[in-house]
Design a protein around this motif. Structure first.
Motif: not given
Length: 309
Positions: A54-56, A125-132, A109-114, A58-64
């Motif tokens: 939900f947030e731009n 389902k299992p969730v991995i936080n890619a940055g909030d 990945r989301h711009q809002a904490s939490g 490149t590196r993290t999205r491509t890596s995952f």
């Protein structure tokens, strides 16, 4: 008795040092996979992983995405900018649509904490936080820890200095939470306006506004980007003054251990928070961090989705 295996990686609450060490140990195996001519294993065959960004990024999205595909998972990539979210759809409504596609795990990945916690609550389902927001980026901290461990064999007794925009950095917060669990000491450094006092309450963490003090005796020094897009004024007198005082460069690194390494989570503002000489020099492990990111994220996916107890 072994502690229960965590269902999610939202932050490091509930993750014991033993679990974290096992995850990093498994990353060694995943790194060996990436060095083969055929860089693929069938561990997640038949499973679908959703990259919900939900947030731009490149590196993290491509890596995952690469990590999941290397393990033979089907990958559904969701970009908010080209979805119904841009038309006002709520996170919960979007999640219900994605759940109807029989997704087995979410990378969020989301711009809002939490936000990742909400996905974990509603998806089942299992969730991995890619940055909030400013709160957490656990896989970045894991790959940082893995890179330091590669260099020294262990994080026990190592000093890690993190210099820059601590206030707006989810990377700094996740590292401050993770590294002491693995035996490291963490010093967070930046201008007083960018150094939240509450982080000093974390075990194994201390704060300073003096970069030479932060780096003195450090085994690893991480520069952080100034997140100007999250600042609303009044944090810095000028960019030049910041660079003159806090830039990670060869002069500052002279205060560190002789073999100390330089890290940066990216993207870099060259010659602002880090000099080109430091970023490209023999101490730099910045590209190694990128390489290690895939192996660590493969290990996280394996840990959460394969052979659960």
């Amino acid at each position: 008795m072994t502690s229960p295996r965590p269902r999610h990686l939202l932050d490091f609450q509930g993750w014991t040092p033993e679990r974290l060490t096992a995850l990093l140990d498994n990353a060694d195996t995943m790194l060996a996979v990436l060095e083969r001519p055929v860089k693929k294993v069938p561990a997640l065959q038949g499973l679908t992983v959703c990259n919900a960004f939900f947030e731009n990024s490149t590196r993290t999205r491509t890596s995952f995405e690469l990590a999941a595909r290397r393990m033979s998972a089907d990958v559904l990539t969701f970009a908010a900018g080209s979805s119904s979210v841009s038309k006002g759809e709520s996170l919960r409504d979007t999640l219900e649509v994605l759940t109807a596609y029989k997704v087995d795990a979410y990378i969020v990945r989301h711009q809002a904490s939490g936000a990742a916690h909400l996905v974990a609550k509603y998806s089942g389902k299992p969730v991995i936080n890619a940055g909030d927001g400013r709160r957490a980026h656990p896989t970045q901290a894991l790959l940082d820890a893995y890179t330091i461990r590669q260099e020294y064999g262990s994080l026990e007794g190592k000093k890690v200095a993190i210099i820059g925009d601590i206030r707006h950095s989810r990377v700094a917060r996740s590292n401050a939470e993770l590294l002491p669990k693995l035996g490291a000491q963490v010093v967070l450094c930046g201008p007083a306006t960018l150094l939240p006092a509450d982080l000093a309450a974390l075990p194994g963490v201390r704060l300073t506004t003096d970069p030479r003090e932060a780096v003195r005796g450090a085994h690893a020094v991480m520069a952080l980007r100034l997140q100007q897009e999250r600042m609303n004024g009044g944090y810095l007198a000028s960019m030049q003054e910041y660079a003159d005082t806090y830039q990670v460069n060869e002069g500052l690194m002279g205060n560190a251990e002789s073999g100390a390494i330089v890290l940066h989570p990216g993207p870099m503002n060259r010659d602002l928070e880090i000099s080109s000489e430091a970023a490209d020099g023999p101490r730099s492990r910045i590209l190694k961090q990128v390489e290690n990111g895939q192996a660590v994220r493969m290990s996280v996916l394996y840990h959460l989705l394969v052979g659960r107890e």
